[in-house]
Design an enzyme around this catalytic site. Structure first.
Site, PDB file in Angstrom:
ATOM      1  N   ASP A 113     -11.094  -3.584 -35.826  1.00 26.57           N
ATOM      2  CA  ASP A 113     -10.033  -2.574 -35.746  1.00 26.57           C
ATOM      3  C   ASP A 113      -8.689  -3.141 -36.211  1.00 26.57           C
ATOM      4  O   ASP A 113      -7.770  -2.397 -36.537  1.00 26.57           O
ATOM      5  CB  ASP A 113      -9.851  -2.113 -34.291  1.00 26.57           C
TER       6      ASP A 113
ATOM      7  N   GLN B 214     -13.618   1.297 -28.027  1.00 22.72           N
ATOM      8  CA  GLN B 214     -13.041   2.604 -28.342  1.00 22.72           C
ATOM      9  C   GLN B 214     -11.888   2.906 -27.375  1.00 22.72           C
ATOM     10  O   GLN B 214     -12.024   2.742 -26.168  1.00 22.72           O
ATOM     11  CB  GLN B 214     -14.130   3.679 -28.259  1.00 22.72           C
TER      12      GLN B 214
ATOM     13  N   LYS C  61     -19.462   6.460 -35.905  1.00 20.22           N
ATOM     14  CA  LYS C  61     -19.399   5.056 -36.310  1.00 20.22           C
ATOM     15  C   LYS C  61     -20.795   4.450 -36.338  1.00 20.22           C
ATOM     16  O   LYS C  61     -21.161   3.739 -37.282  1.00 20.22           O
ATOM     17  CB  LYS C  61     -18.481   4.259 -35.354  1.00 20.22           C
TER      18      LYS C  61
HETATM   19  N1  GUN Z   1      -9.277   5.653 -30.775  1.00 20.89           N
HETATM   20  C1  GUN Z   1      -8.705   6.426 -31.719  1.00 20.89           C
HETATM   21  N2  GUN Z   1      -8.710   5.788 -32.909  1.00 20.89           N
HETATM   22  C2  GUN Z   1      -9.302   4.597 -32.693  1.00 20.89           C
HETATM   23  C3  GUN Z   1      -9.608   3.503 -33.548  1.00 20.89           C
HETATM   24  O1  GUN Z   1      -9.315   3.480 -34.743  1.00 20.89           O
HETATM   25  N3  GUN Z   1     -10.213   2.451 -32.955  1.00 20.89           N
HETATM   26  C4  GUN Z   1     -10.528   2.432 -31.644  1.00 20.89           C
HETATM   27  N4  GUN Z   1     -11.118   1.340 -31.153  1.00 20.89           N
HETATM   28  N5  GUN Z   1     -10.260   3.422 -30.826  1.00 20.89           N
HETATM   29  C5  GUN Z   1      -9.647   4.510 -31.361  1.00 20.89           C
END
Ligand code: GUN
Length: 282
Positions: free
Chosen positions: A119, A96, A52
């Site tokens: 998100d 996350q 990311k």
């Molecule tokens: N953990 C697995 N997928 C995601 C996601 O799309 N966003 C976040 N914040 N954590 C995750």
């Protein structure tokens, strides 16, 4: 059978995004900012977060990963989020997942300002999506919709089955497909005779988290198959929730793993951060 090349589409969208970002900076002096909070040492999360950050920097964003120890208290995490909510440099904030057990995930997601919740996990954003007025959309289903559009998959009136009912993928995916006028069913690990249900689907989205769960006998001839899974097979090789080898013999379109949904997820996260920055100047 044609492969839906998520990597190629993501690369193209990221290039467009870098251009839009440069323009936003030149015209408004605004640089999109993405702040990622990572708690603990989960190895998969570390990889996701690194990707990311890399993607954000490539797009020309300001980007920071805040790494907190596994032992951080919930109160301390909430204090940090509150501070970042107030900082205009950050247009997107994400924590996350998963979080360590001593931290209440729901409380944390509620603490992120809905305007910065790239998100789309805050109940306000989930509610907006469910009521047909989406603002922040979870990245994985958003990326899948882009893939379906790019490959001109007809959705109107078609039968779609989403296998998986998570807040992150299954539920928002179903809503987006419904908005696109598909007839949507959600199946999951407890669904009776999932195979028969799947065989009726024109579009099959699989997010059940089990390696090669969907085999050829789940799939109608000519169906479009989207694989959200990310697993390791018995030989330690990366694979999806779909048995690509056998399913690709019957599907008309199919996403590979890796190189399908994954790259689109990150791209959509960046796109939503850009959109949040754009909204901040209006
Ligand atoms: N953990 C697995 N997928 C995601 C996601 O799309 N966003 C976040 N914040 N954590 C995750």
């Amino acid at each position: 059978m044609r492969i839906m090349d998520g990597k190629a589409l993501a690369t193209k969208m990221q290039a467009d995004l870098a251009q839009k970002t440069a323009q936003l900076k030149a015209e408004h002096g605004v640089r999109p900012g993405l702040l990622v909070i990572l708690v603990g040492e989960d190895s998969a999360s570390q990889v996701y977060v690194r990707n990311k950050e890399r993607s954000a920097l490539a797009a020309g964003f300001k980007s920071q990963v805040v790494r907190l120890p596994e032992t951080v208290t919930e109160a301390e995490l909430l204090r940090k989020i509150a501070a970042y909510n107030q900082d205009p440099a950050w247009h997107g904030i994400l924590v996350q997942l998963p979080l360590p057990k001593h931290i209440n995930e729901e409380k944390v997601l509620l603490a992120i300002s809905p305007e910065k919740d790239v998100d789309g996990f805050h109940p306000t954003n989930m509610g907006k999506l469910w009521s047909g007025h989406p603002v922040m959309i979870p990245s994985t289903p958003a990326g899948i919709m882009e893939l379906l559009k790019a490959y001109e998959v007809e959705l109107v009136g078609k039968r779609a089955l989403v296998i998986g009912r998570s807040n992150i993928v299954g539920k928002p995916m179903a809503q987006l497909l419904m908005d696109a006028h598909a007839t949507v069913t959600i199946g999951h690990s407890r669904t009776q005779d999932l195979k028969a249900l799947a065989r009726q689907a024109d579009i099959l989205v699989v997010a059940i988290g089990q390696a090669k769960f969907v085999t050829r006998d789940f799939v109608k001839e000519g169906a479009v198959v989207i694989d959200v899974g990310m697993n390791r097979d018995d030989n330690g090789k990366l694979c999806g929730d779909v048995d690509f080898e056998s399913v690709s013999e019957v599907a008309s379109l199919i996403t590979p793993v890796p190189g399908g949904v994954g790259p689109m997820t990150i791209t959509m996260l960046m796109e939503q951060t850009y959109q949040a920055a754009l909204r901040s100047i209006r």
